[in-house]
Design a protein around this motif. Structure first.
Motif, PDB file in Angstrom:
ATOM      1  N   MET A   1       1.037  -0.986  -0.173  1.00 38.48           N
ATOM      2  CA  MET A   1       0.090   0.457   0.112  1.00 38.48           C
ATOM      3  C   MET A   1       0.824   1.199   0.183  1.00 38.48           C
ATOM      4  SD  MET A   1      -2.249   0.891   3.005  1.00 38.48           S
ATOM      5  CE  MET A   1      -4.094   0.452   1.958  1.00 38.48           C
ATOM      6  N   ILE A   2       0.879   2.065  -0.712  1.00 36.25           N
ATOM      7  CA  ILE A   2       1.421   3.003  -1.046  1.00 36.25           C
ATOM      8  C   ILE A   2       0.558   4.308  -0.309  1.00 36.25           C
ATOM      9  CG2 ILE A   2       2.541   4.905  -2.573  1.00 36.25           C
ATOM     10  CD1 ILE A   2       3.664   2.899  -3.136  1.00 36.25           C
ATOM     11  N   ILE A   3       1.042   4.950   0.491  1.00 36.33           N
ATOM     12  CA  ILE A   3       0.770   5.790   1.673  1.00 36.33           C
ATOM     13  C   ILE A   3       1.191   7.767   0.997  1.00 36.33           C
ATOM     14  CG2 ILE A   3       0.651   7.241   3.881  1.00 36.33           C
ATOM     15  CD1 ILE A   3      -0.773   4.588   3.875  1.00 36.33           C
ATOM     16  N   ASN A   4       0.695   8.559   1.048  1.00 32.55           N
ATOM     17  CA  ASN A   4       0.798   9.455  -0.087  1.00 32.55           C
ATOM     18  C   ASN A   4       1.326  11.001   0.683  1.00 32.55           C
ATOM     19  OD1 ASN A   4       1.714   8.782  -3.183  1.00 32.55           O
ATOM     20  ND2 ASN A   4      -0.792   8.589  -2.660  1.00 32.55           N
ATOM     21  N   ASN A   5       0.860  10.940   2.238  1.00 33.09           N
ATOM     22  CA  ASN A   5       0.897  11.710   3.307  1.00 33.09           C
ATOM     23  C   ASN A   5       0.456  11.178   4.366  1.00 33.09           C
ATOM     24  OD1 ASN A   5      -2.007  11.935   2.752  1.00 33.09           O
ATOM     25  ND2 ASN A   5      -1.700  12.917   0.842  1.00 33.09           N
ATOM     26  N   LEU A   6       1.005  12.566   4.954  1.00 31.64           N
ATOM     27  CA  LEU A   6       0.383  12.086   6.349  1.00 31.64           C
ATOM     28  C   LEU A   6      -1.606  11.637   6.775  1.00 31.64           C
ATOM     29  CD1 LEU A   6       1.624  11.590   9.601  1.00 31.64           C
ATOM     30  CD2 LEU A   6       0.794  14.456  10.461  1.00 31.64           C
ATOM     31  N   GLU A   7      -1.802  12.696   5.822  1.00 25.93           N
ATOM     32  CA  GLU A   7      -3.637  12.395   5.763  1.00 25.93           C
ATOM     33  C   GLU A   7      -3.653  10.353   5.944  1.00 25.93           C
ATOM     34  OE1 GLU A   7      -7.258  12.452   7.437  1.00 25.93           O
ATOM     35  OE2 GLU A   7      -5.905  13.969   7.642  1.00 25.93           O
ATOM     36  N   GLU A   8      -3.080  10.053   4.567  1.00 24.04           N
ATOM     37  CA  GLU A   8      -3.425   9.038   4.279  1.00 24.04           C
ATOM     38  C   GLU A   8      -2.739   7.414   5.308  1.00 24.04           C
ATOM     39  OE1 GLU A   8      -1.893   7.791   0.403  1.00 24.04           O
ATOM     40  OE2 GLU A   8      -3.787   9.499  -0.249  1.00 24.04           O
ATOM     41  N   LEU A   9      -1.335   7.919   5.937  1.00 28.34           N
ATOM     42  CA  LEU A   9      -1.317   7.458   6.971  1.00 28.34           C
ATOM     43  C   LEU A   9      -2.074   7.082   7.695  1.00 28.34           C
ATOM     44  CD1 LEU A   9       1.291   5.396   8.214  1.00 28.34           C
ATOM     45  CD2 LEU A   9       1.309   7.718   9.386  1.00 28.34           C
ATOM     46  N   LYS A  10      -3.008   8.443   8.531  1.00 26.97           N
ATOM     47  CA  LYS A  10      -3.891   8.516   9.560  1.00 26.97           C
ATOM     48  C   LYS A  10      -5.119   7.705   9.232  1.00 26.97           C
ATOM     49  CE  LYS A  10      -2.415  12.355  11.035  1.00 26.97           C
ATOM     50  NZ  LYS A  10      -2.890  14.094  11.577  1.00 26.97           N
ATOM     51  N   LYS A  11      -5.405   7.293   8.258  1.00 24.98           N
ATOM     52  CA  LYS A  11      -6.157   6.614   7.496  1.00 24.98           C
ATOM     53  C   LYS A  11      -6.107   5.533   7.662  1.00 24.98           C
ATOM     54  CE  LYS A  11      -8.922  10.045   4.352  1.00 24.98           C
ATOM     55  NZ  LYS A  11      -9.355  10.298   2.607  1.00 24.98           N
ATOM     56  N   PHE A  12      -5.268   4.783   6.584  1.00 25.02           N
ATOM     57  CA  PHE A  12      -4.893   3.673   7.262  1.00 25.02           C
ATOM     58  C   PHE A  12      -3.988   2.567   8.907  1.00 25.02           C
ATOM     59  CE2 PHE A  12      -1.179   0.261   8.375  1.00 25.02           C
ATOM     60  CZ  PHE A  12      -1.482  -0.301   7.770  1.00 25.02           C
ATOM     61  N   ALA A  13      -4.006   4.181   9.480  1.00 21.32           N
ATOM     62  CA  ALA A  13      -4.516   3.748  10.879  1.00 21.32           C
ATOM     63  C   ALA A  13      -5.358   3.090  11.536  1.00 21.32           C
ATOM     64  CB  ALA A  13      -2.807   4.699  12.658  1.00 21.32           C
ATOM     65  N   ASP A  14      -6.657   4.463  10.950  1.00 22.16           N
ATOM     66  CA  ASP A  14      -8.238   4.263  10.849  1.00 22.16           C
ATOM     67  C   ASP A  14      -8.653   2.802  10.968  1.00 22.16           C
ATOM     68  OD1 ASP A  14      -7.712   6.563  12.871  1.00 22.16           O
ATOM     69  OD2 ASP A  14      -8.498   7.672  11.400  1.00 22.16           O
ATOM     70  N   LYS A  15      -8.004   2.838  10.084  1.00 28.26           N
ATOM     71  CA  LYS A  15      -8.428   1.161   9.300  1.00 28.26           C
ATOM     72  C   LYS A  15      -7.947  -0.061  10.266  1.00 28.26           C
ATOM     73  CE  LYS A  15      -9.572  -0.515   5.357  1.00 28.26           C
ATOM     74  NZ  LYS A  15      -8.555  -0.460   3.647  1.00 28.26           N
ATOM     75  N   LEU A  16      -6.100   0.182  10.895  1.00 30.69           N
ATOM     76  CA  LEU A  16      -5.890  -1.582  10.908  1.00 30.69           C
ATOM     77  C   LEU A  16      -5.976  -1.658  12.544  1.00 30.69           C
ATOM     78  CD1 LEU A  16      -3.586  -3.005  11.121  1.00 30.69           C
ATOM     79  CD2 LEU A  16      -1.741  -1.494  11.096  1.00 30.69           C
ATOM     80  N   ALA A  17      -6.431   0.119  13.219  1.00 32.38           N
ATOM     81  CA  ALA A  17      -6.994  -0.144  14.849  1.00 32.38           C
ATOM     82  C   ALA A  17      -7.440  -1.359  15.359  1.00 32.38           C
ATOM     83  CB  ALA A  17      -7.222   1.465  15.077  1.00 32.38           C
ATOM     84  N   PRO A  18      -8.756  -1.118  14.785  1.00 35.63           N
ATOM     85  CA  PRO A  18      -9.372  -2.098  15.121  1.00 35.63           C
ATOM     86  C   PRO A  18      -9.512  -3.358  14.808  1.00 35.63           C
ATOM     87  CG  PRO A  18     -10.685  -0.594  12.994  1.00 35.63           C
ATOM     88  CD  PRO A  18      -9.054  -0.155  13.964  1.00 35.63           C
ATOM     89  N   ILE A  19      -9.080  -3.920  13.591  1.00 31.09           N
ATOM     90  CA  ILE A  19      -8.228  -5.183  13.756  1.00 31.09           C
ATOM     91  C   ILE A  19      -7.630  -5.876  15.031  1.00 31.09           C
ATOM     92  CG2 ILE A  19      -7.727  -6.360  11.559  1.00 31.09           C
ATOM     93  CD1 ILE A  19      -8.009  -4.524   9.777  1.00 31.09           C
ATOM     94  N   LEU A  20      -6.649  -4.665  15.383  1.00 30.13           N
ATOM     95  CA  LEU A  20      -6.040  -5.219  15.625  1.00 30.13           C
ATOM     96  C   LEU A  20      -6.320  -6.159  17.662  1.00 30.13           C
ATOM     97  CD1 LEU A  20      -2.956  -2.694  15.788  1.00 30.13           C
ATOM     98  CD2 LEU A  20      -3.017  -5.535  14.547  1.00 30.13           C
ATOM     99  N   GLU A  21      -5.703  -7.214  17.774  1.00 31.81           N
ATOM    100  CA  GLU A  21      -6.282  -7.605  19.152  1.00 31.81           C
ATOM    101  C   GLU A  21      -5.278  -7.576  20.133  1.00 31.81           C
ATOM    102  OE1 GLU A  21      -7.502 -11.395  17.452  1.00 31.81           O
ATOM    103  OE2 GLU A  21      -9.136 -11.368  16.157  1.00 31.81           O
ATOM    104  N   ASP A  22      -5.826  -7.420  21.404  1.00 35.55           N
ATOM    105  CA  ASP A  22      -5.091  -7.927  22.772  1.00 35.55           C
ATOM    106  C   ASP A  22      -4.362  -8.286  22.889  1.00 35.55           C
ATOM    107  OD1 ASP A  22      -5.657  -5.867  23.421  1.00 35.55           O
ATOM    108  OD2 ASP A  22      -6.983  -6.537  25.001  1.00 35.55           O
ATOM    109  N   GLY A  23      -2.197  -8.790  22.550  1.00 32.20           N
ATOM    110  CA  GLY A  23      -1.776 -10.346  22.021  1.00 32.20           C
ATOM    111  C   GLY A  23      -1.466  -9.913  21.136  1.00 32.20           C
ATOM    112  N   ASP A  24      -1.082  -9.275  20.273  1.00 28.72           N
ATOM    113  CA  ASP A  24      -0.359  -8.926  18.635  1.00 28.72           C
ATOM    114  C   ASP A  24       0.940  -8.655  19.568  1.00 28.72           C
ATOM    115  OD1 ASP A  24      -3.184 -10.309  16.547  1.00 28.72           O
ATOM    116  OD2 ASP A  24      -3.452  -8.243  16.428  1.00 28.72           O
ATOM    117  N   VAL A  25       1.681  -8.646  18.248  1.00 26.47           N
ATOM    118  CA  VAL A  25       2.943  -7.636  18.768  1.00 26.47           C
ATOM    119  C   VAL A  25       3.952  -7.414  17.308  1.00 26.47           C
ATOM    120  CG1 VAL A  25       5.582  -8.035  19.392  1.00 26.47           C
ATOM    121  CG2 VAL A  25       3.323  -9.288  20.805  1.00 26.47           C
TER     122      VAL A  25
END
Length: 148
Positions: A1-25
């Protein structure tokens, strides 16, 4: 995935965050200045954590709000056995928390087998390429969920 700016990085983080689970490293593989801490900060905001910083000098930052997040910077470790000086098992096998590692290769003999590798490549001043390696079952699941 190509991230072009800080706003796109935040959108990626917003998609990834709810997928992560306790115990993930999560092992953040990137050169200095590529955005490892910026990504962790953006993910943490999804958990109600707004006061984050690079753990370069502290080695470990612990954040608590809606979730508990451990953020370790192992850059200064010259010998993998130096990890024995901290309570590494708490962070490498977290119960009720998510762990983010920077420079994990410096303690390679102690890392968990099911670690999720996220590589961030700096393409230029603003653009990044982010890849989640399909090296573990959990990483494959995260990639599948992100693609939906």
């Amino acid at each position: 995935m190509i991230i072009n700016n800080l706003e796109e990085l935040k959108k990626f983080a917003d998609k990834l965050a709810p997928i992560l689970e306790d115990g993930d490293v999560i092992n953040l593989k990137a050169d200095m200045g590529a955005g490892k801490t910026t990504l962790v900060t953006a993910i943490c905001k999804n958990y109600g954590i707004y006061d984050t910083s690079s753990p370069t000098f502290a080695l470990v930052n612990i954040y608590q709000a809606d979730r508990t997040v451990y953020h370790l910077d192992l850059y200064r470790f010259e010998d993998p056995d130096e990890i024995l000086d901290i309570d590494f098992e708490t962070y490498f096998y977290p119960e009720g928390a998510i762990t983010f590692l920077e420079w994990a290769e410096n303690v390679s003999g102690y890392l968990p087998d099911d670690m999720i590798d996220i590589e961030i490549k700096k393409l230029d001043e603003n653009r990044r390429e982010i890849k989640i390696a399909d090296s573990t079952e959990r990483a494959r699941k995260i990639n599948e969920l992100l693609s939906n």
